[in-house]
Write a protein that holds these residues in place. Structure first.
Motif, PDB file in Angstrom:
ATOM      1  N   ILE A  62       0.905  -1.241  -0.140  1.00  0.00           N
ATOM      2  CA  ILE A  62       0.043  -0.048   0.025  1.00  0.00           C
ATOM      3  C   ILE A  62       0.968   1.261   0.005  1.00  0.00           C
ATOM      4  CG2 ILE A  62      -1.698   1.390   1.372  1.00  0.00           C
ATOM      5  CD1 ILE A  62      -2.576  -1.475   2.331  1.00  0.00           C
ATOM      6  N   ALA A  63       1.874   1.313   0.720  1.00  0.00           N
ATOM      7  CA  ALA A  63       2.543   2.350   0.842  1.00  0.00           C
ATOM      8  C   ALA A  63       3.491   2.617  -0.499  1.00  0.00           C
ATOM      9  CB  ALA A  63       3.975   2.146   1.822  1.00  0.00           C
ATOM     10  N   LYS A  64       3.677   1.866  -1.091  1.00  0.00           N
ATOM     11  CA  LYS A  64       4.444   1.901  -2.334  1.00  0.00           C
ATOM     12  C   LYS A  64       3.458   2.112  -3.666  1.00  0.00           C
ATOM     13  CE  LYS A  64       7.163  -0.933  -5.764  1.00  0.00           C
ATOM     14  NZ  LYS A  64       7.464  -2.283  -6.272  1.00  0.00           N
ATOM     15  N   ASP A  65       2.418   1.615  -3.845  1.00  0.00           N
ATOM     16  CA  ASP A  65       1.382   1.648  -4.907  1.00  0.00           C
ATOM     17  C   ASP A  65       0.280   2.559  -4.612  1.00  0.00           C
ATOM     18  OD1 ASP A  65       3.238  -0.184  -6.238  1.00  0.00           O
ATOM     19  OD2 ASP A  65       2.006  -1.800  -5.523  1.00  0.00           O
ATOM     20  N   VAL A  66      -0.207   2.888  -3.618  1.00  0.00           N
ATOM     21  CA  VAL A  66      -1.154   3.823  -3.418  1.00  0.00           C
ATOM     22  C   VAL A  66      -0.696   4.915  -2.682  1.00  0.00           C
ATOM     23  CG1 VAL A  66      -3.909   3.913  -2.462  1.00  0.00           C
ATOM     24  CG2 VAL A  66      -2.564   1.877  -3.038  1.00  0.00           C
ATOM     25  N   PRO A  67      -0.322   6.082  -3.374  1.00  0.00           N
ATOM     26  CA  PRO A  67       0.409   7.332  -2.707  1.00  0.00           C
ATOM     27  C   PRO A  67      -0.777   8.165  -1.953  1.00  0.00           C
ATOM     28  CG  PRO A  67       0.237   7.396  -5.105  1.00  0.00           C
ATOM     29  CD  PRO A  67      -0.173   5.989  -4.913  1.00  0.00           C
ATOM     30  N   ASP A  68      -1.979   8.050  -2.262  1.00  0.00           N
ATOM     31  CA  ASP A  68      -2.950   9.005  -1.533  1.00  0.00           C
ATOM     32  C   ASP A  68      -3.618   8.368  -0.434  1.00  0.00           C
ATOM     33  OD1 ASP A  68      -3.080  10.783  -3.726  1.00  0.00           O
ATOM     34  OD2 ASP A  68      -4.432   9.766  -4.835  1.00  0.00           O
ATOM     35  N   ALA A  69      -2.976   6.949   0.072  1.00  0.00           N
ATOM     36  CA  ALA A  69      -3.237   6.514   1.396  1.00  0.00           C
ATOM     37  C   ALA A  69      -2.156   6.752   2.440  1.00  0.00           C
ATOM     38  CB  ALA A  69      -3.342   4.863   1.220  1.00  0.00           C
ATOM     39  N   VAL A  70      -2.760   6.726   3.661  1.00  0.00           N
ATOM     40  CA  VAL A  70      -1.807   6.953   4.618  1.00  0.00           C
ATOM     41  C   VAL A  70      -2.024   5.650   5.468  1.00  0.00           C
ATOM     42  CG1 VAL A  70      -1.139   8.432   6.466  1.00  0.00           C
ATOM     43  CG2 VAL A  70      -2.047   9.400   4.730  1.00  0.00           C
ATOM     44  N   VAL A  71      -0.943   4.708   5.248  1.00  0.00           N
ATOM     45  CA  VAL A  71      -1.165   3.561   5.665  1.00  0.00           C
ATOM     46  C   VAL A  71      -0.267   3.423   7.428  1.00  0.00           C
ATOM     47  CG1 VAL A  71       1.023   2.465   4.687  1.00  0.00           C
ATOM     48  CG2 VAL A  71      -0.714   0.837   5.367  1.00  0.00           C
ATOM     49  N   GLY A  72      -1.081   2.685   8.057  1.00  0.00           N
ATOM     50  CA  GLY A  72      -0.601   2.804   9.567  1.00  0.00           C
ATOM     51  C   GLY A  72      -0.751   1.289   9.855  1.00  0.00           C
ATOM     52  N   ALA A  73       0.093   0.686  10.981  1.00  0.00           N
ATOM     53  CA  ALA A  73       0.057  -0.450  11.494  1.00  0.00           C
ATOM     54  C   ALA A  73      -0.850  -0.591  12.797  1.00  0.00           C
ATOM     55  CB  ALA A  73       1.452  -1.049  11.793  1.00  0.00           C
ATOM     56  N   GLY A  74      -1.604  -1.462  13.035  1.00  0.00           N
ATOM     57  CA  GLY A  74      -2.325  -1.634  14.222  1.00  0.00           C
ATOM     58  C   GLY A  74      -1.891  -2.922  14.644  1.00  0.00           C
ATOM     59  N   THR A  75      -2.187  -3.148  15.912  1.00  0.00           N
ATOM     60  CA  THR A  75      -1.952  -4.277  16.838  1.00  0.00           C
ATOM     61  C   THR A  75      -0.466  -4.165  17.238  1.00  0.00           C
ATOM     62  OG1 THR A  75      -3.732  -5.541  15.872  1.00  0.00           O
ATOM     63  CG2 THR A  75      -2.458  -6.803  17.513  1.00  0.00           C
ATOM     64  N   VAL A  76      -0.016  -3.011  17.370  1.00  0.00           N
ATOM     65  CA  VAL A  76       1.436  -3.072  17.569  1.00  0.00           C
ATOM     66  C   VAL A  76       1.795  -3.069  19.108  1.00  0.00           C
ATOM     67  CG1 VAL A  76       3.352  -1.173  17.722  1.00  0.00           C
ATOM     68  CG2 VAL A  76       1.901  -1.311  15.591  1.00  0.00           C
ATOM     69  N   ARG A  77       2.477  -3.986  19.668  1.00  0.00           N
ATOM     70  CA  ARG A  77       2.831  -4.501  20.938  1.00  0.00           C
ATOM     71  C   ARG A  77       3.905  -4.357  21.416  1.00  0.00           C
ATOM     72  NH1 ARG A  77       0.067 -10.019  21.955  1.00  0.00           N
ATOM     73  NH2 ARG A  77       1.693 -10.724  20.333  1.00  0.00           N
ATOM     74  N   SER A  78       4.935  -3.819  20.678  1.00  0.00           N
ATOM     75  CA  SER A  78       6.362  -4.081  21.205  1.00  0.00           C
ATOM     76  C   SER A  78       7.149  -2.839  20.218  1.00  0.00           C
ATOM     77  CB  SER A  78       6.927  -5.274  21.095  1.00  0.00           C
ATOM     78  OG  SER A  78       7.088  -5.766  19.679  1.00  0.00           O
ATOM     79  N   ALA A  79       8.212  -2.565  20.860  1.00  0.00           N
ATOM     80  CA  ALA A  79       9.193  -1.746  19.852  1.00  0.00           C
ATOM     81  C   ALA A  79       9.397  -2.497  18.624  1.00  0.00           C
ATOM     82  CB  ALA A  79      10.496  -1.419  20.684  1.00  0.00           C
ATOM     83  N   ALA A  80       9.655  -3.798  18.871  1.00  0.00           N
ATOM     84  CA  ALA A  80       9.916  -4.630  17.682  1.00  0.00           C
ATOM     85  C   ALA A  80       8.794  -4.266  16.352  1.00  0.00           C
ATOM     86  CB  ALA A  80      10.275  -6.092  17.870  1.00  0.00           C
ATOM     87  N   ASP A  81       7.699  -4.322  16.957  1.00  0.00           N
ATOM     88  CA  ASP A  81       6.591  -4.297  15.904  1.00  0.00           C
ATOM     89  C   ASP A  81       6.562  -2.909  15.263  1.00  0.00           C
ATOM     90  OD1 ASP A  81       5.365  -6.990  16.517  1.00  0.00           O
ATOM     91  OD2 ASP A  81       3.989  -6.011  17.922  1.00  0.00           O
ATOM     92  N   ALA A  82       6.966  -1.798  16.064  1.00  0.00           N
ATOM     93  CA  ALA A  82       6.988  -0.460  15.540  1.00  0.00           C
ATOM     94  C   ALA A  82       8.074  -0.300  14.409  1.00  0.00           C
ATOM     95  CB  ALA A  82       7.206   0.514  16.726  1.00  0.00           C
ATOM     96  N   GLN A  83       9.068  -1.007  14.862  1.00  0.00           N
ATOM     97  CA  GLN A  83      10.410  -0.756  13.880  1.00  0.00           C
ATOM     98  C   GLN A  83      10.059  -1.573  12.713  1.00  0.00           C
ATOM     99  OE1 GLN A  83      13.315  -2.592  16.462  1.00  0.00           O
ATOM    100  NE2 GLN A  83      14.249  -0.368  17.077  1.00  0.00           N
ATOM    101  N   ALA A  84       9.339  -2.675  12.582  1.00  0.00           N
ATOM    102  CA  ALA A  84       9.111  -3.269  11.428  1.00  0.00           C
ATOM    103  C   ALA A  84       8.226  -2.749  10.580  1.00  0.00           C
ATOM    104  CB  ALA A  84       8.780  -4.877  11.705  1.00  0.00           C
ATOM    105  N   ALA A  85       7.032  -2.133  11.335  1.00  0.00           N
ATOM    106  CA  ALA A  85       6.019  -1.341  10.474  1.00  0.00           C
ATOM    107  C   ALA A  85       6.504   0.076  10.040  1.00  0.00           C
ATOM    108  CB  ALA A  85       4.880  -0.865  11.663  1.00  0.00           C
ATOM    109  N   ALA A  86       7.537   0.447  10.735  1.00  0.00           N
ATOM    110  CA  ALA A  86       8.024   1.824   9.928  1.00  0.00           C
ATOM    111  C   ALA A  86       9.029   1.414   8.775  1.00  0.00           C
ATOM    112  CB  ALA A  86       9.158   2.444  10.975  1.00  0.00           C
ATOM    113  N   LEU A  87       9.757   0.430   8.750  1.00  0.00           N
ATOM    114  CA  LEU A  87      10.341   0.001   7.873  1.00  0.00           C
ATOM    115  C   LEU A  87       9.609  -0.681   6.567  1.00  0.00           C
ATOM    116  CD1 LEU A  87      13.292  -2.198   9.661  1.00  0.00           C
ATOM    117  CD2 LEU A  87      13.615  -0.098   8.174  1.00  0.00           C
TER     118      LEU A  87
END
Length: 215
Positions: A62-87
């Protein structure tokens, strides 16, 4: 829609539209057409939950192919989850609860966070760490609109996104409250519509959600 910075704030995420779709994807092939259908209906803040093995790949697509979307990650439970989502390209994170480790990780990553809270103590801890745009979860089970009304007095500087049990039928009741910026719900991206590729239905549901009034 208003233009957004590359890194929207938590308040911008919550105030963009009346509903943030809570999305569970089991097939990467569904990610891009779903995102396009939601954006076409006026919903661009998309919470893809980290509940399936393909969630990060879906966020990346979604981040790559739908520039008008602002994609986020849900069910983030740890710092590792946050890092993976950001990457993967996520621009915001949503957590079912709140820990200082998750809060610090998102702050360091410049990733907007909607921390999950269900008690006054959790609100106070999140506020101490600078968070005033919070997810109320699970909304119905934790007290619903009555709880939000009770919180409005002592926490009148906090805005909430109730999630958990929110439907097209009860969303208006929550959105009418002065401390509710938006609601989170899965009814905009129903599993049967994804399975059948009924993207026109998703767009219609998104347009109906985008038109919901707020208090």
């Amino acid at each position: 829609m208003k233009p957004l910075s590359a890194r929207p704030t938590s308040r911008e995420v919550m105030e963009d539209a009346p509903v943030i779709p809570v999305i569970v994807l089991n097939d990467v092939a569904h990610a891009v057409p779903l995102a396009r259908a939601l954006v076409a209906g006026g919903i661009r803040m998309l919470e893809v939950t980290l509940r399936t093995p393909v969630a990060l790949a879906c966020i990346e697509a979604i981040a790559k192919d739908v520039p008008d979307a602002v994609v986020g990650a849900g069910t983030v439970r740890s710092a590792a989850d946050a890092q993976a989502a950001a990457l993967a390209g996520a621009r915001f994170a949503v957590s079912p609860g709140y820990t200082r480790a998750v809060g610090k990780a998102c702050h360091d990553l410049e990733l907007a966070l909607l921390p999950g809270v269900a008690t006054g103590s959790e609100i106070m801890m999140a506020q101490e760490d600078g968070y005033t745009a919070l997810k109320f979860f699970p909304a119905l089970q934790a007290g619903g609109t009555a709880m939000l009304k009770a919180w409005h007095g002592p926490f009148n500087d906090v805005r909430f996104c109730p999630t958990g049990g929110i439907t097209a039928q009860n969303a208006r009741e929550f959105l009418a409250l002065p401390n509710v910026a938006c609601v989170g719900g899965s009814w905009i991206s129903p599993a049967d519509a994804l399975a059948s590729g009924d993207w026109a239905r998703v767009t219609r549901l998104a347009a109906e959600a985008a038109a919901l009034p707020r208090g």
